[in-house]
Scaffold this motif. Structure first.
Motif, mmCIF file in Angstrom:
data_model
loop_
_atom_site.group_PDB
_atom_site.id
_atom_site.type_symbol
_atom_site.label_atom_id
_atom_site.label_comp_id
_atom_site.label_asym_id
_atom_site.label_seq_id
_atom_site.Cartn_x
_atom_site.Cartn_y
_atom_site.Cartn_z
ATOM 1 N N ILE A 55 46.045 -10.547 -5.071
ATOM 2 C CA ILE A 55 44.712 -10.031 -4.797
ATOM 3 C C ILE A 55 43.750 -10.931 -5.550
ATOM 4 N N GLY A 56 42.523 -10.917 -5.143
ATOM 5 C CA GLY A 56 41.576 -11.735 -5.875
ATOM 6 C C GLY A 56 40.346 -12.057 -5.079
ATOM 7 N N LYS A 57 39.719 -13.129 -5.479
ATOM 8 C CA LYS A 57 38.482 -13.602 -4.869
ATOM 9 C C LYS A 57 38.745 -15.013 -4.368
ATOM 10 N N GLY A 58 38.350 -15.273 -3.118
ATOM 11 C CA GLY A 58 38.518 -16.608 -2.566
ATOM 12 C C GLY A 58 39.933 -16.942 -2.148
ATOM 13 N N LEU A 59 40.770 -15.921 -1.917
ATOM 14 C CA LEU A 59 42.172 -16.174 -1.572
ATOM 15 C C LEU A 59 42.465 -16.106 -0.083
ATOM 16 N N THR A 60 41.685 -15.323 0.651
ATOM 17 C CA THR A 60 41.968 -15.127 2.063
ATOM 18 C C THR A 60 40.668 -14.872 2.813
ATOM 19 N N THR A 61 40.693 -15.126 4.103
ATOM 20 C CA THR A 61 39.527 -14.828 4.939
ATOM 21 C C THR A 61 39.666 -13.466 5.615
ATOM 22 N N MET A 62 40.779 -12.773 5.383
ATOM 23 C CA MET A 62 40.952 -11.435 5.957
ATOM 24 C C MET A 62 39.944 -10.469 5.351
ATOM 25 N N SER A 63 39.537 -9.488 6.130
ATOM 26 C CA SER A 63 38.635 -8.448 5.638
ATOM 27 C C SER A 63 39.395 -7.485 4.742
ATOM 28 N N PRO A 64 38.754 -6.973 3.693
ATOM 29 C CA PRO A 64 39.411 -5.981 2.843
ATOM 30 C C PRO A 64 39.944 -4.813 3.685
ATOM 31 N N GLY A 65 41.177 -4.438 3.428
ATOM 32 C CA GLY A 65 41.802 -3.338 4.157
ATOM 33 C C GLY A 65 42.441 -3.745 5.475
ATOM 34 N N ALA A 66 42.488 -5.040 5.784
ATOM 35 C CA ALA A 66 42.986 -5.508 7.078
ATOM 36 C C ALA A 66 44.491 -5.350 7.261
ATOM 37 N N LEU A 67 45.247 -5.251 6.184
ATOM 38 C CA LEU A 67 46.699 -5.136 6.320
ATOM 39 C C LEU A 67 47.071 -3.681 6.566
ATOM 40 N N ASP A 68 47.747 -3.439 7.672
ATOM 41 C CA ASP A 68 48.046 -2.048 8.015
ATOM 42 C C ASP A 68 49.526 -1.745 8.094
ATOM 43 N N ASN A 69 50.370 -2.661 7.621
ATOM 44 C CA ASN A 69 51.791 -2.349 7.677
ATOM 45 C C ASN A 69 52.582 -3.184 6.679
ATOM 46 N N LEU A 70 52.243 -3.068 5.414
ATOM 47 C CA LEU A 70 53.063 -3.689 4.379
ATOM 48 C C LEU A 70 54.242 -2.748 4.142
ATOM 49 N N GLN A 71 55.441 -3.259 4.187
ATOM 50 C CA GLN A 71 56.599 -2.382 4.051
ATOM 51 C C GLN A 71 57.497 -2.857 2.926
ATOM 52 N N ARG A 112 47.434 -0.516 4.163
ATOM 53 C CA ARG A 112 48.440 0.547 4.265
ATOM 54 C C ARG A 112 49.848 0.041 3.980
ATOM 55 N N TRP A 113 50.580 0.851 3.249
ATOM 56 C CA TRP A 113 51.954 0.573 2.848
ATOM 57 C C TRP A 113 52.881 1.635 3.411
ATOM 58 N N SER A 114 54.108 1.219 3.727
ATOM 59 C CA SER A 114 55.171 2.182 4.005
ATOM 60 C C SER A 114 56.340 1.838 3.095
ATOM 61 N N LEU A 115 56.924 2.868 2.533
ATOM 62 C CA LEU A 115 58.110 2.719 1.700
ATOM 63 C C LEU A 115 59.279 3.296 2.492
ATOM 64 N N GLN A 116 60.279 2.479 2.777
ATOM 65 C CA GLN A 116 61.388 2.898 3.620
ATOM 66 C C GLN A 116 62.656 3.090 2.804
ATOM 67 N N GLN A 117 63.259 4.243 2.998
ATOM 68 C CA GLN A 117 64.629 4.470 2.516
ATOM 69 C C GLN A 117 65.525 4.161 3.694
ATOM 70 N N ILE A 118 66.323 3.125 3.589
ATOM 71 C CA ILE A 118 67.181 2.702 4.681
ATOM 72 C C ILE A 118 68.352 3.671 4.808
ATOM 73 N N PRO A 119 68.666 4.120 6.039
ATOM 74 C CA PRO A 119 69.762 5.082 6.207
ATOM 75 C C PRO A 119 71.115 4.464 5.887
ATOM 76 N N LYS A 120 72.004 5.307 5.468
ATOM 77 C CA LYS A 120 73.394 4.871 5.247
ATOM 78 C C LYS A 120 74.126 5.056 6.573
ATOM 79 N N TRP A 121 74.631 3.979 7.090
ATOM 80 C CA TRP A 121 75.337 4.021 8.380
ATOM 81 C C TRP A 121 76.832 4.199 8.152
#
Length: 122
Positions: A55-71, A112-121
């Motif tokens: 995170i920071g200043k001058g690192l990306t041209t994306m708008s704040p809040g643009a990421l909607d699926n960090l997992q 937005r973030w999602s935290l996944q618990q991977i199923p045991k197969w």
């Protein structure tokens, strides 16, 4: 060819507010450097992860809040939800899916973030 994802830029408005939020979630601050009036670089790593966020200043041209699926992956979705709520982070109830159990939350800018618990197969 081996490819390792090691850093993802997360666009934020207020670097200090975002840094405090991610520290509260449990991310470790690896670096916080002001390079110039136009560039500040803060690197944070989730516990146990080989990939960090920047995170920071001058690192990306994306708008704040643009990421909607960090997992990210967790061992136990119920424990992750309990940990987040104990830290004052607003999070969804556990979402049960055939491909995993998920907890969702967002940073102060709406990334937005999602935290996944991977199923045991098997």
């Amino acid at each position: 060819m081996e490819i390792k994802l090691e850093l993802v830029a997360v666009p934020v408005r207020d670097v200090d507010r975002a840094k405090e939020f991610y520290e509260r979630v449990g991310f470790v601050v690896d670096h916080d450097h002001t390079v110039s009036d136009d560039v500040r670089f803060v690197q944070l790593t989730p516990p146990g992860s080989a990939c960090s966020i920047a995170i920071g200043k001058g690192l990306t041209t994306m708008s704040p809040g643009a990421l909607d699926n960090l997992q990210a992956v967790v061992a136990d979705a119920d424990a992750a939800l309990a940990d987040l709520t104990a830290k004052g982070v607003e999070a969804s109830p556990v979402d049960e899916q055939p491909w995993g159990r998920f907890v969702y939350f967002a940073d102060p800018d709406g990334n937005r973030w999602s935290l996944q618990q991977i199923p045991k197969w098997g």
